[in-house]
Write an enzyme that holds these catalytic residues in place. Sequence first.
Site, short mmCIF file in Angstrom:
data_model
loop_
_atom_site.label_atom_id
_atom_site.label_comp_id
_atom_site.label_asym_id
_atom_site.label_seq_id
_atom_site.Cartn_x
_atom_site.Cartn_y
_atom_site.Cartn_z
N ASP A 88 -7.26 9.76 -11.11
CA ASP A 88 -8.15 10.81 -10.61
C ASP A 88 -9.36 10.22 -9.88
OD1 ASP A 88 -6.55 12.82 -11.56
OD2 ASP A 88 -7.80 13.33 -13.27
N ASP A 101 -10.51 10.09 -15.76
CA ASP A 101 -9.48 11.11 -15.66
C ASP A 101 -10.05 12.43 -16.14
OD1 ASP A 101 -6.46 11.13 -15.04
OD2 ASP A 101 -6.58 12.37 -16.84
N TYR A 102 -9.86 13.48 -15.34
CA TYR A 102 -10.33 14.81 -15.72
C TYR A 102 -9.26 15.51 -16.56
CZ TYR A 102 -13.48 14.10 -11.71
OH TYR A 102 -14.40 13.59 -10.82
#
Length: 203
Positions: A88, A101-102
């Site tokens: 991401d 990372d979302y």
Amino acid sequence: PLGLAGFSERLARRLDAALAAPLGLERVPALGLVDVPAADQRAELGFDFALPEIALADLAAACARHGEAEWVPASSRRVAGLMSGKIDLVFRAGGRFHVLDYKGNWLGERVSDYTGERLLAAMDHSQYRFQALLYTLALDRYLLQRLGGSYSREQQLGECVYLFLRAAGLAPAAGVWRQRFAPALIEEAQAALAGAWSNGVAA
């Protein structure tokens, strides 16, 4: 009922709070994503690297030697082919390059569902710590390729952060999981992915 305009405003406030949440990084603990200049961010970093025939057990053994025996799913399989993925966000802060990372996962109604042991349990349930290790290995290879002999894992490879957007910014450390993988673990895991380990012994 909450109209579209009201929902959009509420969503924007939630995202703003998540982006401002301190990430707790080792060198710059108060830093939030909102503080990172655009020039120090690289979104959607894709990666591809070839895998010779390797044993997943070798990768698991490398993790176990560093006290993390549960990261890699138990398997006697041997795999080969192309490992592909997309990170991401990679960003630079405190002189290191970090993975982020979302996550939009629903973990519960209380902020406490996104903290401490409950957050860690959610990470392990979804095998996100294994994913985080793979992303870090990909970034390590990328930095080595780009920086060559000037690259130092100890100095330049940073932390991996998972930002759970439903809770980040609601309370200190809520919705933020992070870990910096030991350079020695990264070295052994890279050797395992290169097929250079056999029963825990370097070939």
